[in-house]
Design a protein around this motif. Structure first.
Motif, PDB file in Angstrom:
ATOM      1  N   VAL A  27       0.850  -1.194   0.000  1.00 44.13           N
ATOM      2  CA  VAL A  27       0.000   0.000   0.000  1.00 44.13           C
ATOM      3  C   VAL A  27       0.884   1.242   0.000  1.00 44.13           C
ATOM      4  O   VAL A  27       1.849   1.330   0.766  1.00 44.13           O
ATOM      5  N   ASP A  28       0.542   2.194  -0.865  1.00 38.79           N
ATOM      6  CA  ASP A  28       1.230   3.486  -0.940  1.00 38.79           C
ATOM      7  C   ASP A  28       0.192   4.576  -0.666  1.00 38.79           C
ATOM      8  O   ASP A  28      -0.737   4.780  -1.453  1.00 38.79           O
ATOM      9  N   LEU A  29       0.340   5.268   0.466  1.00 35.87           N
ATOM     10  CA  LEU A  29      -0.540   6.387   0.824  1.00 35.87           C
ATOM     11  C   LEU A  29       0.265   7.666   0.708  1.00 35.87           C
ATOM     12  O   LEU A  29       1.332   7.798   1.312  1.00 35.87           O
ATOM     13  N   GLN A  30      -0.240   8.626  -0.063  1.00 35.86           N
ATOM     14  CA  GLN A  30       0.524   9.834  -0.354  1.00 35.86           C
ATOM     15  C   GLN A  30      -0.247  11.096   0.038  1.00 35.86           C
ATOM     16  O   GLN A  30      -1.435  11.246  -0.272  1.00 35.86           O
ATOM     17  N   LEU A  31       0.458  11.991   0.720  1.00 36.33           N
ATOM     18  CA  LEU A  31      -0.025  13.354   0.968  1.00 36.33           C
ATOM     19  C   LEU A  31       0.728  14.282   0.035  1.00 36.33           C
ATOM     20  O   LEU A  31       1.963  14.275  -0.005  1.00 36.33           O
ATOM     21  N   GLU A  32      -0.014  15.092  -0.732  1.00 36.62           N
ATOM     22  CA  GLU A  32       0.607  16.022  -1.673  1.00 36.62           C
ATOM     23  C   GLU A  32       0.139  17.436  -1.371  1.00 36.62           C
ATOM     24  O   GLU A  32      -1.061  17.701  -1.282  1.00 36.62           O
ATOM     25  N   LEU A  33       1.089  18.358  -1.218  1.00 39.87           N
ATOM     26  CA  LEU A  33       0.809  19.782  -1.009  1.00 39.87           C
ATOM     27  C   LEU A  33       1.496  20.554  -2.124  1.00 39.87           C
ATOM     28  O   LEU A  33       2.687  20.347  -2.389  1.00 39.87           O
ATOM     29  N   ARG A  34       0.753  21.444  -2.753  1.00 42.38           N
ATOM     30  CA  ARG A  34       1.298  22.193  -3.885  1.00 42.38           C
ATOM     31  C   ARG A  34       0.960  23.674  -3.731  1.00 42.38           C
ATOM     32  O   ARG A  34      -0.187  24.021  -3.442  1.00 42.38           O
ATOM     33  N   ALA A  35       1.944  24.537  -3.938  1.00 37.50           N
ATOM     34  CA  ALA A  35       1.746  25.990  -3.875  1.00 37.50           C
ATOM     35  C   ALA A  35       2.215  26.603  -5.194  1.00 37.50           C
ATOM     36  O   ALA A  35       3.340  26.339  -5.635  1.00 37.50           O
ATOM     37  N   ASP A  47      -4.460  29.225  -5.772  1.00 40.36           N
ATOM     38  CA  ASP A  47      -3.012  29.372  -5.632  1.00 40.36           C
ATOM     39  C   ASP A  47      -2.384  28.224  -4.850  1.00 40.36           C
ATOM     40  O   ASP A  47      -1.179  28.233  -4.590  1.00 40.36           O
ATOM     41  N   HIS A  48      -3.187  27.263  -4.439  1.00 40.16           N
ATOM     42  CA  HIS A  48      -2.656  26.140  -3.677  1.00 40.16           C
ATOM     43  C   HIS A  48      -3.513  24.909  -3.933  1.00 40.16           C
ATOM     44  O   HIS A  48      -4.620  24.999  -4.470  1.00 40.16           O
ATOM     45  N   ALA A  49      -3.006  23.759  -3.526  1.00 45.51           N
ATOM     46  CA  ALA A  49      -3.750  22.506  -3.675  1.00 45.51           C
ATOM     47  C   ALA A  49      -3.247  21.520  -2.636  1.00 45.51           C
ATOM     48  O   ALA A  49      -2.079  21.536  -2.255  1.00 45.51           O
ATOM     49  N   ALA A  50      -4.154  20.679  -2.160  1.00 42.24           N
ATOM     50  CA  ALA A  50      -3.811  19.615  -1.216  1.00 42.24           C
ATOM     51  C   ALA A  50      -4.611  18.382  -1.581  1.00 42.24           C
ATOM     52  O   ALA A  50      -5.799  18.476  -1.928  1.00 42.24           O
ATOM     53  N   SER A  51      -3.966  17.228  -1.522  1.00 45.50           N
ATOM     54  CA  SER A  51      -4.663  16.017  -1.912  1.00 45.50           C
ATOM     55  C   SER A  51      -4.074  14.804  -1.214  1.00 45.50           C
ATOM     56  O   SER A  51      -2.945  14.827  -0.722  1.00 45.50           O
ATOM     57  N   LEU A  52      -4.868  13.726  -1.193  1.00 45.93           N
ATOM     58  CA  LEU A  52      -4.443  12.416  -0.712  1.00 45.93           C
ATOM     59  C   LEU A  52      -4.612  11.420  -1.843  1.00 45.93           C
ATOM     60  O   LEU A  52      -5.623  11.443  -2.557  1.00 45.93           O
ATOM     61  N   ALA A  53      -3.634  10.534  -1.997  1.00 46.80           N
ATOM     62  CA  ALA A  53      -3.723   9.491  -3.011  1.00 46.80           C
ATOM     63  C   ALA A  53      -3.437   8.141  -2.366  1.00 46.80           C
ATOM     64  O   ALA A  53      -2.574   8.033  -1.484  1.00 46.80           O
ATOM     65  N   LEU A  54      -4.153   7.124  -2.822  1.00 49.69           N
ATOM     66  CA  LEU A  54      -4.004   5.767  -2.287  1.00 49.69           C
ATOM     67  C   LEU A  54      -3.780   4.811  -3.450  1.00 49.69           C
ATOM     68  O   LEU A  54      -4.575   4.795  -4.404  1.00 49.69           O
ATOM     69  N   THR A  55      -2.698   4.018  -3.373  1.00 54.99           N
ATOM     70  CA  THR A  55      -2.383   3.047  -4.423  1.00 54.99           C
ATOM     71  C   THR A  55      -2.025   1.713  -3.777  1.00 54.99           C
ATOM     72  O   THR A  55      -0.853   1.475  -3.450  1.00 54.99           O
ATOM     73  N   ILE A  77      -8.001  12.162  -3.849  1.00 53.49           N
ATOM     74  CA  ILE A  77      -8.987  13.143  -3.396  1.00 53.49           C
ATOM     75  C   ILE A  77      -8.300  14.491  -3.333  1.00 53.49           C
ATOM     76  O   ILE A  77      -7.313  14.659  -2.611  1.00 53.49           O
ATOM     77  N   GLU A  78      -8.802  15.458  -4.101  1.00 53.34           N
ATOM     78  CA  GLU A  78      -8.226  16.803  -4.192  1.00 53.34           C
ATOM     79  C   GLU A  78      -9.146  17.785  -3.477  1.00 53.34           C
ATOM     80  O   GLU A  78     -10.370  17.776  -3.684  1.00 53.34           O
ATOM     81  N   ALA A  79      -8.570  18.663  -2.637  1.00 45.25           N
ATOM     82  CA  ALA A  79      -9.372  19.578  -1.831  1.00 45.25           C
ATOM     83  C   ALA A  79      -9.863  20.788  -2.601  1.00 45.25           C
ATOM     84  O   ALA A  79     -10.852  21.415  -2.202  1.00 45.25           O
TER      85      ALA A  79
END
Length: 446
Positions: A27-35, A47-55, A77-79
């Motif tokens: 299982v790969d669980l990822q937190l991604e934060l982008r500015a 101007d920003h983005a936050a998401s969780l990905a599950l693989t 899932i993208e906020a």
């Protein structure tokens, strides 16, 4: 995401129930934060983005490994941008081995290519353009694959691809998008069979001494869409306005060539959305990698014959028949044991060419210079940095990628993308010229 979690629960119990010789669950669980560092071109963009990905990935085999099944769903899932919340089946296939033959049936991903910047010949799978702009992320492709492996290790593979995967695009709040809404639920196809057109490909790969090579033929639906007008309404004057663009404005806004669309520039028409158009093509490609000492030479080249009659009838900026060539080639020179230590550094140089000029991939006469550093430490610290320069327009695209493990089950990745001094003539990038960003990823592995 709920569906993927349900699949994960099924994976955990599947092995004992099926009585397999061996099975694994990862299982790969990822937190991604982008500015984003530049002001958005369009008012609705964030101007920003936050998401969780599950693989998760489940693998099982039996009969001594002669038969295996792989299942790898994906969900994000993208906020901010709801269009970027998406899921996919990356892998779901059975593979069997019988002597020199391997057969794969189901959904899988295939990579063709050698060079660093542009995966020019990588044709089988559709890009997952919602993930990143580098073309590394792919949607799962339904296929039947026959692979013959010769005694010398060379292989010849036949791919039958019965279903086409359409590309998805960011929503109004997302970056890296068109100024006009994209009606991706109503695409136009050259083939009357649309998504059910049977694509096929044949590829042989092998080596001669220090030369690794591949030769391939692909016939089917183009993976990269072109653009045709979607919703068009009559107006009194037809000026370019916030609600849409004139047909002539489509040229500069969607990169189809101003001269080609000039004849459509009639007062009183306004485009409010665009549709993807997927033509047909035949493609011959070659790729090679030659290793000598500390040098690694790489090359990819293709010749393509596109059939776009239905698209050309809707937008004259599209050629009804388009034959062209494109190539990328370069080298990587590695210095091992830098300054007497454990780390290595590689210097990369590549040249990218496309016969179509600016109406093609955007890399019509470009050079890439970069460096790859590996610390060779216990946490796998690595850095890749470089710049692509358009030798015609002087536009520049900078990229930096850094990664290292944190303990045994975590990985930290940092990424920066910068578009600098983008020329209005650089049609592939002018629409996203303000979408520079910094990104942090944390991955947990179970």
């Amino acid at each position: 995401m709920k569906g993927v979690i349900g699949h994960l629960a099924l994976m955990i119990v599947a092995g004992p129930v099926l009585g397999l010789d061996r099975h694994t669950v990862e299982v790969d669980l990822q937190l991604e934060l982008r500015a984003y560092t530049e002001q958005a071109l369009y008012a609705s963009q964030s101007d920003h983005a936050a998401s969780l990905a599950l693989t998760p990935q489940w693998y099982g085999e039996w009969n001594g490994g002669a038969h295996s099944v792989t299942f790898a769903p994906f969900a994000r899932i993208e906020a901010v941008d709801e269009q970027r919340s998406h899921n996919d089946i990356r892998e779901l296939h059975w593979q069997g081995v019988l002597g020199h033959w391997e057969i794969l049936l189901g959904v899988s991903r295939v990579f063709w290519g050698r060079t660093e910047v542009l995966h020019l010949i990588d044709t089988i799978n559709q890009d997952d353009a919602l993930e990143n702009l580098d073309g590394e992320d792919k949607l799962g492709q339904p296929m039947l694959r026959f692979n013959y492996v010769a005694d010398n290790g060379s292989s010849t593979r036949l791919f039958l691809l019965p279903y086409f995967r359409e590309r998805a695009f960011p929503g109004r709040e997302g970056r890296f998008r068109s100024p006009l809404p994209i009606d991706d639920g109503n695409p136009l196809y050259e083939s009357g069979a649309e998504q059910s057109h049977l694509d096929w490909a044949l590829r042989h790969q092998g080596w001669v001494g220090a030369l690794d090579y591949g030769v391939a033929w692909f016939s089917g639906t183009q993976r990269d869409p072109k653009w045709v007008p979607g919703a068009v309404r009559l107006t009194a004057s037809g000026p370019l306005g916030p609600a849409g663009a004139t047909l002539y404005g489509l040229a500069t806004q969607l990169g189809v060539g101003a001269g080609a669309t000039r004849e459509l520039a009639q007062p009183g028409y306004q485009i409010e959305s665009v549709r993807p158009f997927y033509g047909l093509m035949d493609q011959f490609s070659v790729d090679a990698q030659y290793t000598v000492g500390d040098w690694l030479f790489k090359a990819e080249a293709l010749w393509r014959d596109e059939f776009n009659r239905r698209g050309a009838a809707t937008n004259p900026g599209i050629a009804a028949r388009d034959r062209y060539a494109a190539a990328s080639l370069g080298f990587e020179y590695t210095i091992y044991g830098l300054a007497g230590g454990a780390s290595d550094i590689g210097v990369l140089l590549e040249y990218l060419w496309d016969e179509r000029g600016t109406r093609g991939s955007g890399f019509q006469n470009d050079a890439f210079v970069g460096a790859r550093w590996a610390a060779n430490d216990v946490v796998g610290t690595a850095l890749l940095a470089g710049v692509v320069v358009d030798l015609d327009e002087r536009s520049q695209f900078y990229s930096v990628e850094f990664s290292r493990r944190i303990g045994n089950r975590m990985k930290l990745s940092l990424e920066a993308r910068v578009l600098h001094d983008i020329s209005p003539q650089d049609e592939a990038f002018v629409l996203v010229r303000n979408d520079d960003y910094l990104q942090l990823e944390l991955n947990w592995y179970f």
